[in-house]
Design a protein around this motif. Structure first.
Motif, PDB file in Angstrom:
ATOM      1  N   THR A  45       0.994  -1.382  -0.009  1.00  0.00           N
ATOM      2  CA  THR A  45       0.062   0.182   0.038  1.00  0.00           C
ATOM      3  C   THR A  45       0.815   1.205   0.005  1.00  0.00           C
ATOM      4  O   THR A  45       1.940   1.221   0.795  1.00  0.00           O
ATOM      5  N   LEU A  46       0.705   2.066  -1.085  1.00  0.00           N
ATOM      6  CA  LEU A  46       1.424   3.314  -1.151  1.00  0.00           C
ATOM      7  C   LEU A  46       0.774   4.587  -1.136  1.00  0.00           C
ATOM      8  O   LEU A  46      -0.066   4.765  -1.910  1.00  0.00           O
ATOM      9  N   ASP A  47       1.276   5.581  -0.205  1.00  0.00           N
ATOM     10  CA  ASP A  47       0.833   6.919  -0.035  1.00  0.00           C
ATOM     11  C   ASP A  47       1.379   7.713  -1.190  1.00  0.00           C
ATOM     12  O   ASP A  47       2.770   7.647  -0.990  1.00  0.00           O
ATOM     13  N   LEU A  48       1.103   8.511  -1.962  1.00  0.00           N
ATOM     14  CA  LEU A  48       1.347   9.131  -2.932  1.00  0.00           C
ATOM     15  C   LEU A  48       2.201  10.501  -2.474  1.00  0.00           C
ATOM     16  O   LEU A  48       3.166  10.897  -3.182  1.00  0.00           O
ATOM     17  N   GLY A  49       1.796  10.832  -1.523  1.00  0.00           N
ATOM     18  CA  GLY A  49       2.443  11.800  -0.717  1.00  0.00           C
ATOM     19  C   GLY A  49       3.600  11.794   0.344  1.00  0.00           C
ATOM     20  O   GLY A  49       3.394  11.434   1.491  1.00  0.00           O
TER      21      GLY A  49
ATOM     22  N   TYR B  89      -2.127  -1.799  -8.799  1.00  0.00           N
ATOM     23  CA  TYR B  89      -3.113  -2.671  -9.083  1.00  0.00           C
ATOM     24  C   TYR B  89      -4.412  -1.959  -8.742  1.00  0.00           C
ATOM     25  O   TYR B  89      -5.234  -2.308  -9.412  1.00  0.00           O
ATOM     26  N   ASP B  90      -4.662  -1.040  -7.859  1.00  0.00           N
ATOM     27  CA  ASP B  90      -5.750  -0.226  -7.428  1.00  0.00           C
ATOM     28  C   ASP B  90      -5.473   1.061  -6.669  1.00  0.00           C
ATOM     29  O   ASP B  90      -4.279   1.256  -6.345  1.00  0.00           O
ATOM     30  N   PHE B  91      -6.527   1.694  -6.526  1.00  0.00           N
ATOM     31  CA  PHE B  91      -6.301   2.895  -5.622  1.00  0.00           C
ATOM     32  C   PHE B  91      -7.320   3.045  -4.564  1.00  0.00           C
ATOM     33  O   PHE B  91      -8.298   2.426  -4.918  1.00  0.00           O
ATOM     34  N   TYR B  92      -7.274   3.732  -3.577  1.00  0.00           N
ATOM     35  CA  TYR B  92      -7.937   3.799  -2.736  1.00  0.00           C
ATOM     36  C   TYR B  92      -7.803   5.259  -1.902  1.00  0.00           C
ATOM     37  O   TYR B  92      -6.815   5.746  -1.615  1.00  0.00           O
ATOM     38  N   GLN B  93      -8.994   5.987  -1.499  1.00  0.00           N
ATOM     39  CA  GLN B  93      -8.914   7.295  -1.329  1.00  0.00           C
ATOM     40  C   GLN B  93      -9.099   7.559   0.372  1.00  0.00           C
ATOM     41  O   GLN B  93     -10.004   6.818   0.874  1.00  0.00           O
ATOM     42  N   LYS B  94      -8.480   8.185   0.880  1.00  0.00           N
ATOM     43  CA  LYS B  94      -8.516   8.429   2.337  1.00  0.00           C
ATOM     44  C   LYS B  94     -10.031   8.982   2.530  1.00  0.00           C
ATOM     45  O   LYS B  94     -10.400   9.885   1.821  1.00  0.00           O
TER      46      LYS B  94
ATOM     47  N   LYS C 257       1.538  -6.464  -6.257  1.00  0.00           N
ATOM     48  CA  LYS C 257       0.354  -5.592  -6.479  1.00  0.00           C
ATOM     49  C   LYS C 257       0.536  -4.268  -5.484  1.00  0.00           C
ATOM     50  O   LYS C 257       0.428  -4.614  -4.075  1.00  0.00           O
ATOM     51  N   VAL C 258       0.387  -3.362  -6.249  1.00  0.00           N
ATOM     52  CA  VAL C 258       0.626  -2.081  -5.293  1.00  0.00           C
ATOM     53  C   VAL C 258      -0.924  -1.356  -5.289  1.00  0.00           C
ATOM     54  O   VAL C 258      -1.284  -0.991  -6.443  1.00  0.00           O
ATOM     55  N   ILE C 259      -1.259  -1.071  -4.161  1.00  0.00           N
ATOM     56  CA  ILE C 259      -2.602  -0.384  -3.849  1.00  0.00           C
ATOM     57  C   ILE C 259      -1.999   1.381  -3.738  1.00  0.00           C
ATOM     58  O   ILE C 259      -1.531   1.346  -2.605  1.00  0.00           O
ATOM     59  N   VAL C 260      -2.424   2.084  -4.332  1.00  0.00           N
ATOM     60  CA  VAL C 260      -2.158   3.252  -4.211  1.00  0.00           C
ATOM     61  C   VAL C 260      -3.133   4.098  -3.186  1.00  0.00           C
ATOM     62  O   VAL C 260      -4.460   3.999  -3.434  1.00  0.00           O
ATOM     63  N   VAL C 261      -2.802   4.896  -2.067  1.00  0.00           N
ATOM     64  CA  VAL C 261      -3.453   5.526  -1.222  1.00  0.00           C
ATOM     65  C   VAL C 261      -3.651   6.913  -1.275  1.00  0.00           C
ATOM     66  O   VAL C 261      -2.312   7.375  -1.301  1.00  0.00           O
ATOM     67  N   THR C 262      -4.767   7.699  -1.713  1.00  0.00           N
ATOM     68  CA  THR C 262      -4.429   9.136  -2.078  1.00  0.00           C
ATOM     69  C   THR C 262      -5.589   9.774  -1.316  1.00  0.00           C
ATOM     70  O   THR C 262      -6.394   9.198  -0.468  1.00  0.00           O
ATOM     71  N   GLY C 263      -5.469  11.100  -1.566  1.00  0.00           N
ATOM     72  CA  GLY C 263      -6.278  12.109  -0.772  1.00  0.00           C
ATOM     73  C   GLY C 263      -7.761  12.126  -1.707  1.00  0.00           C
ATOM     74  O   GLY C 263      -7.611  11.623  -2.857  1.00  0.00           O
ATOM     75  N   ASN C 264      -8.806  13.059  -0.930  1.00  0.00           N
ATOM     76  CA  ASN C 264      -9.954  12.959  -1.463  1.00  0.00           C
ATOM     77  C   ASN C 264     -10.043  13.508  -2.877  1.00  0.00           C
ATOM     78  O   ASN C 264     -10.845  13.190  -3.552  1.00  0.00           O
TER      79      ASN C 264
END
Length: 452
Positions: A48-52, A100-105, A78-85
């Protein structure tokens, strides 16, 4: 315990993810350098990777660079990107780079747990498929893990070192010549020629001379003595494809050759002994042709001392995805492309398609998809396939029934994917074995309980 790498410089997020991802060995990194160090050391399946990330936490540049470096070192991760709203643009860019996918905080425990479970299970499935594809199977180029293809492969392996005449039955494009070549390659004749001829592709008046050869002057234009396919296969294997299309008149001469192992060239008078193995194939129903007297009964029993039926692609379960990944690897190398895999919709479309052209059709669609694909993942549109929408007009709206249906369907799919291994089934589903057994009892899945 499977390792998950969390790349985030926020200690609060780290603690929340560690609490959410129970059942995993969660390791942490707070910047690009430490993330790569942890990746090399622990080789996690999911990140899981925070872009910031520092030193530029206000932007996504450092996170995207980290993503690219992770995928260059471990492309299957498999990298799941965690991003801001409000960061959807960078999330989509990350997907185009291979995330692989992304998820918003803000982080939701249940959602991130599902995403990680899915990514982890997909990694394991792909890893198994790669191992199957890389392994040297008993019968060479025959690829597949379904019960039907394994049965056919085992039969081919058993007869490979004999000289028994073999008849391969199957629809067009199922891989009959691949089977014939594999039998030859594993026979005692492997160092001698493998000669193939398609009986349906040669005009009737030319097929006899193509098979048996001809003497000089045998007919107009016969300027020199020419060997036929049977003689050129001396010591090796002759593969007669589509023997069901062989003219009735020529079948008698073929029968004599198979019985006596001698031939006479067209226009010749002397018998020539030939030592070869004969493998035949057809997509036709020879038994019906025998009944209709369009195929000789004695020839049918001579060529079919052993019969191997090759299943159509639509009946080969998840071999479709395994074959697709194998061809993807081949075409990436052939066309110097870097397509990494298939989207969920592409996989769904492939599994829904009926494949009337079988493996040949799959090869053609994969070849064009690799060339036309604009991203890193092949989509259903690239394959020229449509995902069929399920008719939900009669679908229940009762949430309990929906949940039970979804869970029982997932259990059955995981059970067959894991080849009826209960421990592996539990792993694929992301539950413990006791939980799995409890669900099987709950949904009265007696066939799984008894191992049917």
């Amino acid at each position: 315990m499977d390792k998950i790498l969390v790349v985030d410089d926020d200690l609060g997020i780290q603690k929340q993810l560690k609490w959410s991802l129970t059942g995993y060995d969660v390791i942490f990194a707070e910047d690009r350098q430490s993330a790569i160090a942890q990746l090399r050391r622990f080789e996690p399946k999911v990140v899981t990777l925070d872009l910031g990330l520092p030193p530029d936490p206000a932007n996504a540049s450092e996170g995207l660079l980290t993503l690219e470096e992770i995928l260059s070192l471990a492309p299957q991760t498999k990298v799941i990107v965690v991003t801001g709203n409000n960061d959807k643009e960078n999330a989509l860019k990350a997907i185009s780079l291979g995330a692989y996918d992304f998820y918003q905080k803000p982080i939701d425990s249940d959602t991130i747990q599902i995403l990680v479970h899915r990514a982890n299970n997909l990694f394991k499935l792909e890893q198994e498929n790669r191992q199957l594809a890389k392994a040297s199977p008993a019968m060479g180029k025959i690829i597949g893990n379904s019960e039907q293809i394994q049965l056919a492969s085992r039969r081919a392996e058993k007869i490979a070192q004999t000289d028994i005449s073999t008849l391969l039955l199957g629809e067009s494009g199922t891989g009959k010549e691949v089977f014939a070549r594999s039998i030859h390659d594993h026979s005692l004749r492997r160092d001698k020629p493998f000669v193939a001829i398609n009986c349906a592709s040669i005009p009737e008046n030319l097929l006899e001379s193509e098979l048996f050869g001809y003497e000089k002057g045998a007919f107009t234009g016969a300027n020199k003595t020419t060997l036929g396919k049977i003689e050129t296969a001396q010591g090796g294997t002759l593969f007669l494809d589509e023997i069901g299309d062989m003219p009735l008149g020529l079948q008698a001469k073929m029968l004599r050759f198979l019985q006596e192992r001698v031939i006479e060239r067209v226009g010749g008078r002397s018998e020539i002994p030939v030592d070869i193995r004969v493998i035949c194939a057809t997509h036709r129903n020879l038994q019906s042709m025998v009944a209709e007297q369009t195929f000789r009964e004695d020839l049918y029993y001579r060529v079919g001392e052993i019969v191997i039926t090759i299943p159509p692609l639509r009946d080969r379960d998840n071999d479709i995805v395994l074959l697709a990944r194998t061809f993807l690897s081949q075409y990436n190398e052939e066309f110097n492309t870097k397509v990494k895999g298939f989207s969920d919709t592409a996989i769904k479309a492939m599994l829904q398609h009926n494949w009337p052209g079988n493996i040949r059709e799959l090869q053609n669609k994969l070849k064009s998809a690799v060339i036309l694909c604009e991203g890193t993942m092949i989509q259903a549109d690239d394959l020229g396939l449509m995902v069929k929408e399920e008719d939900d007009s009669m679908e229940t709206l009762n949430l309990r029934e929906v949940r039970e249906l979804a869970e029982s369907k997932a259990i059955r799919r995981a059970y067959h994917l894991s080849e009826k291994n209960m421990s592996r089934t539990a792993e694929l589903l992301g539950v413990t074995r006791p939980t799995l057994y409890s669900l099987i009892d709950k949904y009265h899945m007696e066939d799984i309980k008894t191992g049917v």
